[in-house]
Design an enzyme around this catalytic site. Sequence first.
Site, PDB file in Angstrom:
ATOM      1  N   LYS A   8       0.055  33.361  21.641  1.00  0.00           N
ATOM      2  CA  LYS A   8      -0.034  34.740  21.135  1.00  0.00           C
ATOM      3  C   LYS A   8       0.222  35.766  22.082  1.00  0.00           C
ATOM      4  CE  LYS A   8      -2.454  37.994  18.137  1.00  0.00           C
ATOM      5  NZ  LYS A   8      -3.732  38.257  17.405  1.00  0.00           N
ATOM      6  N   GLY A  57       1.376  41.542  18.097  1.00  0.00           N
ATOM      7  CA  GLY A  57       1.883  40.962  19.322  1.00  0.00           C
ATOM      8  C   GLY A  57       3.067  39.894  18.493  1.00  0.00           C
ATOM      9  N   THR A  58       3.445  38.852  19.213  1.00  0.00           N
ATOM     10  CA  THR A  58       4.315  38.011  19.026  1.00  0.00           C
ATOM     11  C   THR A  58       3.775  36.600  19.339  1.00  0.00           C
ATOM     12  OG1 THR A  58       6.070  39.537  19.230  1.00  0.00           O
ATOM     13  CG2 THR A  58       6.801  37.163  19.016  1.00  0.00           C
ATOM     14  N   VAL A  59       3.962  35.569  18.420  1.00  0.00           N
ATOM     15  CA  VAL A  59       3.648  34.116  18.602  1.00  0.00           C
ATOM     16  C   VAL A  59       4.609  33.503  18.887  1.00  0.00           C
ATOM     17  CG1 VAL A  59       2.391  32.120  17.546  1.00  0.00           C
ATOM     18  CG2 VAL A  59       1.761  34.664  16.875  1.00  0.00           C
ATOM     19  N   ASP A  67      -8.437  41.217   8.232  1.00  0.00           N
ATOM     20  CA  ASP A  67      -6.813  41.269   7.873  1.00  0.00           C
ATOM     21  C   ASP A  67      -6.723  39.936   7.055  1.00  0.00           C
ATOM     22  OD1 ASP A  67      -4.282  42.229   7.406  1.00  0.00           O
ATOM     23  OD2 ASP A  67      -3.705  41.578   9.554  1.00  0.00           O
ATOM     24  N   LEU A  76       7.571  32.063  16.479  1.00  0.00           N
ATOM     25  CA  LEU A  76       7.134  31.576  15.362  1.00  0.00           C
ATOM     26  C   LEU A  76       6.668  32.767  14.272  1.00  0.00           C
ATOM     27  CD1 LEU A  76       4.630  29.146  16.586  1.00  0.00           C
ATOM     28  CD2 LEU A  76       6.775  28.626  15.650  1.00  0.00           C
ATOM     29  N   GLY A  77       6.407  34.034  14.823  1.00  0.00           N
ATOM     30  CA  GLY A  77       6.006  35.084  13.904  1.00  0.00           C
ATOM     31  C   GLY A  77       5.781  36.177  14.695  1.00  0.00           C
ATOM     32  N   GLY A  93       4.073  40.316  14.457  1.00  0.00           N
ATOM     33  CA  GLY A  93       3.294  41.185  13.675  1.00  0.00           C
ATOM     34  C   GLY A  93       2.925  42.559  14.629  1.00  0.00           C
ATOM     35  N   GLY A  94       2.093  43.354  14.060  1.00  0.00           N
ATOM     36  CA  GLY A  94       1.680  44.572  14.879  1.00  0.00           C
ATOM     37  C   GLY A  94       1.087  44.630  16.296  1.00  0.00           C
TER      38      GLY A  94
END
Length: 755
Positions: free
Chosen positions: A462, A446-448, A560, A440-441, A443-444
């Site tokens: 996550k 981790g991954t979802v 954030d 789904l997405g 980032g720095g």
Amino acid sequence: MYIFRASLTIGGAANPVNRQTKMGSWPAHLFLLLLCLVLLAGAAALQTAPPLSVDSADRWVRPGCQSKCGNVSIPYPFGIDSGCSRPGFEINCTDGTPYLGLGGNIDMVDIQLFQGTLVVNNYIAKDCYYQNGSQSDFILPSISIIGLPNYKFSSDRNRFVAIGCDAHGYIVSNDEENTFRTGCSSYFTNASFMPNGTCSGIGCCTTPIPKDLRSFSLLVDSFNNHSNCSFALCSYAFLADVGKLNFTLSSFTEYSNRVNEPLTLDWAIMNQTCEQANGTRDFACVSPNSDCWNSNNGPGYLCNCSQGFHGNPYLNDSNGCSDINECLADTSPCAKRCHNREGSYSCSCPWYMYGDGRRDGSGCTSILRILYVSLGVGLSLFFLIATGSWLYWIYKKRKLGELKQHFFEKNGGSLRPDIRLFSSEELEAASDNYNQSRILGEGGAGTVYRGVLPNQNVIAIKKAKISNDEAEVQQFINEVEVLSSINHRNVVKLLGCCLESQVPMLVYEFVPNGTLAHHVHDEGHRGSLSLDARLRISSEVAGALSYLHSAASTPVIHRDVKTTNILLDHNLTAKVSDFGASRMVPLDQNGLVSLVRGTFGYLDPEYFQTGEFTDKSDVYSFGVVLVELLTGKKPVAKTQAVKNLATLFIDCVNSGRLVEILEERVVDEGTPELLEAAAELAMRCLSLKSNDRPLMREVAIELEALTRWKKHPWGNVDLEEGDSLLAKVGISSPSVLRDYVNSSMEPMVPFEIVR
């Protein structure tokens, strides 16, 4: 000194080095004989000619010719009687002793047809001295072979030999055109110095002779007349085949009674090479399946049968080269079945056996035997593999359990949060082993992944990136502890976590409508949100942040806040997500100092300079989000001279160009007073000094008021030209609106807290 002269004029051939083949075909009667034998014996291959190892030269002569002289076989091209030999290969048989040539005086010992050699007896020169001072020389007749150019001394096998305790011998060529002289000496006084069984220079010495030697003289004498060695009173010199020489101390006595020593001669068909002679009428290799070999000892050639054939290659009859039947029972190279072929053979095994069939190979092995062996080996291997696999499975399961327990405790399992604990297997199955199509997405932190539980409920998983930083794990534990106690309608709900994997994993509710950034900035979605929706979303986000700052048991600073971390459900209800950078702040502290974390464009300038973040840092980031909703622009522009959206927005507001930066739909749907109030609120959130920024609770209240004001019936009041809505309701400016909101909306709580 004694001189022995032996004059020879002979020409020869020896070991083959070059090859030229002359092929032929079987005689018809041999083929018919083979066919009959095959029919009589069934499938077995039978003998058509004796094997090479038992060839007899007794029958390798021309029909009607004598095959032996004494004990020496005389194969063609040699012969005794007229017409039985090839010119130059005549043999004189006198009193059972063969001599070279018709009138020769060199007696022969053996003819080696395939090696191109023959062995003759050679006289020994002697020089003896006795204790009484007398000398005895044995005068031998001179040996001379004239007119036989097919012979010469073999330089490969013969050596000049001198024997004695103080012997000095020479060999000298008698050929005036090719002159040479060589020799060797031997001197010793103690018999124990001399080794047995070898002619190494002590008592016996040798020296080689040149190629193409046809005549020679021998000279032998003594240095001291044998005065220093009573055990050896004679010196000897001769030309001999060193392969037949076996020298010992007793040889001094033996040679005193011997007259001659074996000597090897090379012979060949003179004086052409195979290439020159092949095709001529006088070509000697007349037998089918014969080959021609050039001599390496001067000009000339020899004949031999091709591989797989044997016989006399110089005869073109039944005694010529014929097929070797390798399948004879006593000599067969095959273990079971042998199939003879012309010049070759093949081996095979019966149907119930396997292997190459050769005695010198794998032979033939019973299939039943190999089946029994294979079955035994297979069962043993299966048992070993099964046992090993079972033990390995138990070991791995135990280690996996220990590892999961280690990760569970490391990731905060001892805290036992009041949420569901998922197993690593459950999450692997739900995410299809973390398939790339389920992302789904990223980032720095981790991954979802999108996951589906067995009850068909959709979740978001996550998965943190692998890290050895204990501080990161502790932060994750804090995040689990905080989120497990939060149940706010505008915060993504934490459903559970997995603590038994190497990296902790969080399980959230699935929010299906993507991120706020997707609806504001992505192609095809720009301008899709109405002003009402924008105000409502900003109010919901502000309410969630206000709850985290003020109402949570331990205040939480998100750190954030950005449109990509704000999710929207089917009803476009905002859900604040991604608490990876969040920190819990004790009630007795206003902020914390840490390495700067955040996203460029949303980052609080004061936090960037000092490294200290407070709840006002979230206020600044929210101000950027509010400006994004009003302008539809990204926080960092790629084409503007001023790349920072916050700076650009502040400049436009201060210069009276607010309408220019606002999104067109926002301008169309909002009144100037409402837009001015929203812009003024964003300006205060973007203040460079944190003390000048409002609290998140104040921001939430003002946005709730603006949202309610947008929907108030006052919005339907008929306005005269030049009048404003704010004036109609008695509010002359945004600051008056803020005071109005604070006084009229104070009792209202724009969010609910569920413990």
